[in-house]
Design a protein around this motif. Structure first.
Motif, mmCIF file in Angstrom:
data_model
loop_
_atom_site.group_PDB
_atom_site.id
_atom_site.type_symbol
_atom_site.label_atom_id
_atom_site.label_comp_id
_atom_site.label_asym_id
_atom_site.label_seq_id
_atom_site.Cartn_x
_atom_site.Cartn_y
_atom_site.Cartn_z
ATOM 1 N N PRO A 280 0.806 -1.233 0.000
ATOM 2 C CA PRO A 280 0.000 0.000 0.000
ATOM 3 C C PRO A 280 0.833 1.275 0.000
ATOM 4 N N TYR A 281 2.140 1.153 0.140
ATOM 5 C CA TYR A 281 2.989 2.341 0.269
ATOM 6 C C TYR A 281 3.501 2.785 -1.097
ATOM 7 N N GLU A 282 3.461 4.078 -1.336
ATOM 8 C CA GLU A 282 3.802 4.607 -2.656
ATOM 9 C C GLU A 282 5.201 4.225 -3.108
ATOM 10 N N ASP A 283 6.168 4.206 -2.175
ATOM 11 C CA ASP A 283 7.548 3.956 -2.579
ATOM 12 C C ASP A 283 7.845 2.482 -2.824
ATOM 13 N N THR A 284 6.868 1.579 -2.573
ATOM 14 C CA THR A 284 7.104 0.148 -2.828
ATOM 15 C C THR A 284 6.035 -0.457 -3.741
ATOM 16 N N LYS A 285 5.279 0.377 -4.436
ATOM 17 C CA LYS A 285 4.224 -0.160 -5.296
ATOM 18 C C LYS A 285 4.774 -0.909 -6.508
ATOM 19 N N TRP A 286 6.075 -0.806 -6.758
ATOM 20 C CA TRP A 286 6.694 -1.574 -7.839
ATOM 21 C C TRP A 286 6.865 -3.045 -7.451
#
Length: 225
Positions: free
Chosen positions: A156-162
């Motif tokens: 759910p975190y923007e910096d780990t959406k990859w």
């Protein structure tokens, strides 16, 4: 189990496709045996973090930086079988039998290191039967095709959406790979598929023919041209 998975993959329309294989070890509690090392049982938590940081490197490692003797701590156990499979996670280290390593040595291993590992029972004196080796694998290929795959979650975190996190109920054929994974070493991780361990089709066939994948969970991953 592999035959059952192959039938599932065919039913999903993947028969005739080239494949690679996802060996479910790093993210699975069934594969994690409750080993620990004296190096991890100190009053210096930074020492533990430094060992694990070095093990996660992908350029090169020095086996001397890692424990070569671990003992069974039932309180930490994910799996409890008294007979160890030919590949499992001991403490945080991928650990394989001598027979497993002998097959690996016949293939392109790329950035790879192994060192003898003594596996002791909970009395810290009685060794488990057989020869065991810890492995480090530095090879990475980014081949996971999220848009063609199923059975994973996105953080759910923007910096780990990859990152894609496999579901525990994933089945054969759920993870689809780009054709680029056919090039290079026969064993690798995919940094976009959390805690993955991947095998080429030919390495998987050799391990399977040698009976070394019994009691292990392996998923067929079709390769998309």
């Amino acid at each position: 189990m592999i035959d059952e998975l192959a039938e599932t993959g065919a039913a999903q329309g993947f028969e005739g496709h080239e494949s690679v294989w996802y060996l479910r070890l790093f993210s699975e509690m069934h594969a994690r045996y409750g080993f620990t090392a004296d190096e991890f049982n100190t009053n210096d938590p930074d020492k533990t973090l430094e060992i694990l940081r070095k093990y996660s490197q992908t350029d090169s490692v020095d086996p001397k930086d890692f424990p070569n003797r671990v003992w069974l701590d039932p309180a930490r156990a994910g799996a409890h079988s008294k007979v160890l499979p030919h590949a499992h996670v001991a403490s945080d280290f991928l650990t394989v039998s001598g027979e497993f390593l002998n097959v690996l040595d016949q293939f392109d291993l790329g950035r790879f290191a192994s060192w003898p590992m003594t596996l002791l029972k909970k009395d810290k004196e009685t060794p488990f039967e057989g020869e065991w080796f810890a492995l480090w694998i530095g090879n990475q290929k980014r081949g996971f095709l999220r848009e063609k795959s199923t059975s994973f979650e996105v953080p759910p975190y923007e910096d780990t959406k990859w990152l894609s996190i496999p579901n525990s109920g994933a089945l054969d054929g759920d993870f689809v790979m780009d054709a680029s994974v056919k090039d290079g070493p026969d064993i690798w991780t995919d940094s976009t598929l959390s805690r993955s361990l991947m095998l080429s089709d030919r390495l998987h066939a050799a391990l399977n023919d040698a009976g070394l994948l019994r009691r292990l969970k392996v998923l067929r991953c079709p390769v998309q041209a």
